[in-house]
Design an enzyme around this catalytic site. Structure first.
Site, short mmCIF file in Angstrom:
data_model
loop_
_atom_site.label_atom_id
_atom_site.label_comp_id
_atom_site.label_asym_id
_atom_site.label_seq_id
_atom_site.Cartn_x
_atom_site.Cartn_y
_atom_site.Cartn_z
N TYR A 58 0.83 -1.20 0.00
CA TYR A 58 0.00 0.00 0.00
C TYR A 58 0.87 1.26 0.00
CZ TYR A 58 -4.26 -2.71 0.97
OH TYR A 58 -5.32 -3.57 0.90
N LEU A 215 -18.58 0.37 -0.97
CA LEU A 215 -19.32 1.40 -1.71
C LEU A 215 -18.86 1.46 -3.16
CD1 LEU A 215 -19.36 4.25 0.97
CD2 LEU A 215 -21.15 2.56 0.47
N GLY A 217 -16.00 1.80 -4.45
CA GLY A 217 -15.05 2.87 -4.74
C GLY A 217 -15.72 4.20 -5.05
N GLY A 218 -16.94 4.40 -4.55
CA GLY A 218 -17.69 5.62 -4.82
C GLY A 218 -18.55 5.55 -6.06
N ARG A 219 -18.36 4.53 -6.90
CA ARG A 219 -19.13 4.42 -8.15
C ARG A 219 -20.63 4.26 -7.88
NH1 ARG A 219 -18.78 0.23 -10.75
NH2 ARG A 219 -17.63 -1.10 -9.29
N SER A 267 -11.68 5.86 4.04
CA SER A 267 -11.72 7.31 4.03
C SER A 267 -10.95 7.90 5.20
CB SER A 267 -13.18 7.79 4.09
OG SER A 267 -13.25 9.21 4.19
#
Length: 302
Positions: A58, A215, A217-219, A267
């Protein structure tokens, strides 16, 4: 009053983790100062989030180093968290000049070296849970099991699991060494583990899965496909009925699965952590759960 994450034992002889897990794969991109990272970890603890998810790769091999800096600044934090990290992926990096290619490597030598490097990077004495990051076509179950045994006997890792493994791959490795979780992608836009047997196997073995990208990745909120638009309408309606956020409803949909998944956050905003923990108390009805399923699939039940 802030919500508090529940905790659960993730396998019959496994550890106890918080149901909501602090995902730090973007830690280096957040550009936090060491003091801000300490504050962020305290905010997570205030919400009952006591489990951290990391991986050696990461942040281009820097995320574990940043966490180590944070623990060095506030040593009392280490004992309050359970640390999950991963190994098995290699790619060229200035942080790893000896690596010349992007490959999967689940050799015993690499697993042991990666775990020892993670310990040094995070400035900790033991990894609570080490995962093989992705299935390797060349993985040898006996060799992996021997590496796990060596690390466990040496007191360097407490428990082991996998990430992104199919049910067959999980069972194959679990036949050689006890595994306590499989970390997989799941969301309203990606329901594969519900249908490929991954979550069924977890229920059968009483092993709790971890979920990443809950989620999408926000999509889930940004895409303008017919599927996403149906979901956005349905999520908004249910969120209004329940008096919660749409992301809270989307995460609650996953948390209602009977395999009791743990959900990773992604987040740096404490508000998002609060909404994720609130999802644990979001009581979707069975009708609402299937309304979301219909919106996601665009189909009726057979």
């Amino acid at each position: 009053m802030s919500p508090i994450s529940t905790r659960l034992q993730i396998a019959p002889k496994g550890p106890e983790f918080s149901r909501i897990v602090l995902g730090l794969w973007r830690l280096s991109a957040w550009q936090m100062s060491p003091a801000e990272r300490v504050q962020f970890l305290h905010a997570a603890l205030d919400l009952g989030i006591t489990t951290i998810d990391q991986a050696d790769i990461y942040g281009d091999y820097t995320s574990e180093l940043l966490l180590g800096e944070t623990f060095a600044l506030a040593p009392e934090l280490r004992s309050r968290f359970q640390i999950v990290t991963k190994c098995g992926i290699q790619f060229p990096s200035t942080q790893r000049p000896h690596q010349q290619a992007h490959i999967y490597n689940t050799s015993a030598a690499h697993i042991i070296a990666s775990a020892e490097n993670s310990l040094r990077s995070m400035r900790i004495e033991k990894i609570d849970l080490l995962l093989i990051h992705r299935p390797d076509p060349l993985m040898n179950a006996d060799e992996i099991a021997e590496a796990f045994s060596q690390l466990q006997r040496a007191g360097k890792v407490s428990y082991f699991g996998v990430s992104n493994f199919s049910p067959a791959q999980f069972e194959m490795l679990a036949s050689r060494f006890p595994l306590v979780t499989n970390q997989v992608e799941c969301s309203l836009l990606h329901q594969v583990p519900i249908y490929d047997g991954s979550f069924d196997l977890c229920q059968r073995l009483r092993v709790v899965p971890m979920v990443w990208s809950a989620l999408a990745g926000g999509r889930l909120f940004s895409d303008q496909t017919p599927q996403s638009q149906r979901l956005q309408t349905c999520l908004s309606g249910i969120a209004e009925e329940l008096g919660v956020s749409v992301s809270c409803v989307a995460i609650a949909w996953i948390l209602h699965l009977p395999s009791q998944p743990m959900v990773l956050t992604g987040s740096s905003r404490v508000k998002v952590l609060v909404e994720t923990v609130q999802a644990l108390d979001c009581q979707l009805s069975r009708d609402q759960w299937f309304d979301l399923w219909r919106a996601a699939t665009g189909a009726e039940l057979p």
